[in-house]
Design an enzyme around this catalytic site. Sequence first.
Site, PDB file in Angstrom:
ATOM      1  N   SER A   1       4.748   2.308   8.083  1.00  0.00           N
ATOM      2  CA  SER A   1       4.347   1.201   7.212  1.00  0.00           C
ATOM      3  C   SER A   1       5.510   0.737   6.346  1.00  0.00           C
ATOM      4  CB  SER A   1       3.193   1.644   6.311  1.00  0.00           C
ATOM      5  OG  SER A   1       2.029   1.875   7.047  1.00  0.00           O
TER       6      SER A   1
ATOM      7  N   ASP B   1       0.118  -7.488   1.348  1.00  0.00           N
ATOM      8  CA  ASP B   1       0.554  -6.099   1.565  1.00  0.00           C
ATOM      9  C   ASP B   1       2.076  -5.999   1.616  1.00  0.00           C
ATOM     10  OD1 ASP B   1       0.160  -3.374   1.771  1.00  0.00           O
ATOM     11  OD2 ASP B   1      -0.040  -3.378   3.951  1.00  0.00           O
TER      12      ASP B   1
ATOM     13  N   HIS C   1       0.816  -1.217   0.000  1.00  0.00           N
ATOM     14  CA  HIS C   1       0.000   0.000   0.000  1.00  0.00           C
ATOM     15  C   HIS C   1       0.852   1.271   0.000  1.00  0.00           C
ATOM     16  CE1 HIS C   1       0.339   0.003   4.541  1.00  0.00           C
ATOM     17  NE2 HIS C   1       0.358   1.303   4.332  1.00  0.00           N
TER      18      HIS C   1
END
Length: 345
Positions: free
Chosen positions: A184, A108, A78
């Site tokens: 992230s 992901d 993402h």
Amino acid sequence: MDYSRRRFLTAAGAGIAALSGCSAPEGDAEFHGEQPFADLYEAVSPSVVRLRVYDDRGPLGEGSGWLFDDGVLVTNAHVVTDADTVRAQFANGDWAEAEILGSDPYSDLAALSVDPPVDADPLPLLDEQPAVGTRVAVVGAPLGLAGSLTSGVVSGVNRTISSIQNFTISGAVQTDAAVNPGNSGGPLLTLDGDVAGVVTQAGAENVGFAISAALTERVIPELVERGSYEHSYLGVRIRPVTPLLAAANGLDEARGVYVSAVPEGSPADGALQGGSGSVTVEGSPQPTGGDVIVALDGTRIDTTGQLGTYLALETSPGDTVAVTVRREGERRTVGVTLGTRPEPQ
């Protein structure tokens, strides 16, 4: 990681264990000096990057990443979705343009190619699921603040989470180390310098999640080599077995995974049986008639998370698995040849 970057931590761990007259806990033995997190940061920070992502109109966002192999960075899918350009900033301040080698929305995870500085060594993956209570650190660039470290413990394992892109990921690691936007794609590290997971999101205050090292180890090499990863696909709609569902279906315990539907043409079509009716238990409608999966290839399956983890880590498309079910009061085993999970719509 080379010996010079580990030896001071090994010595610190041995010293504190000797002084206390006991052995350091397994899996946390090398990093018990007076400043274990400072030592860890010094060792791993050259291998962790801040990422800036752009499309043809300008900046899209930021994230973190880490060196998985020579010239290969790991981050979240993402983070780099819709990116035309990705730039990585290393701990020495240098920027390098990174090329996206492959991206997998279901896990992901994404792999990028980059030319790293000479002092940036690949970080090793933890070879087993960490124990709850293991001390860990998140290193990355929360809110764009490069070179940040937060610390905590593993507060849960084998979690089933919904990714930022709304796909289910099984086997995730939960931590109370602070996780914020920008973390992230960064590593969740044990005090041995091993990557226990790839940070993917914050669930709530003091609850963050990371994609397991085991899934990372399966997916990233395929992304590097082929640009994509094929996930096993059983092809059923499922739900957990609750006490009410167990009562409705005459089960003596609330465990296993209930098959609510088997779509026509799916890998399980003709082998597994979906729900066919409904009864009300304590005022709540409950489906009936569907198979209850209790084992795969002889491995006990109690939850939907265990089902997902087994399929993700132990199988590949084309494998035939032995699915043990409870059906109409009897236990039976059927074979299902797994398909490939369809591309996301």
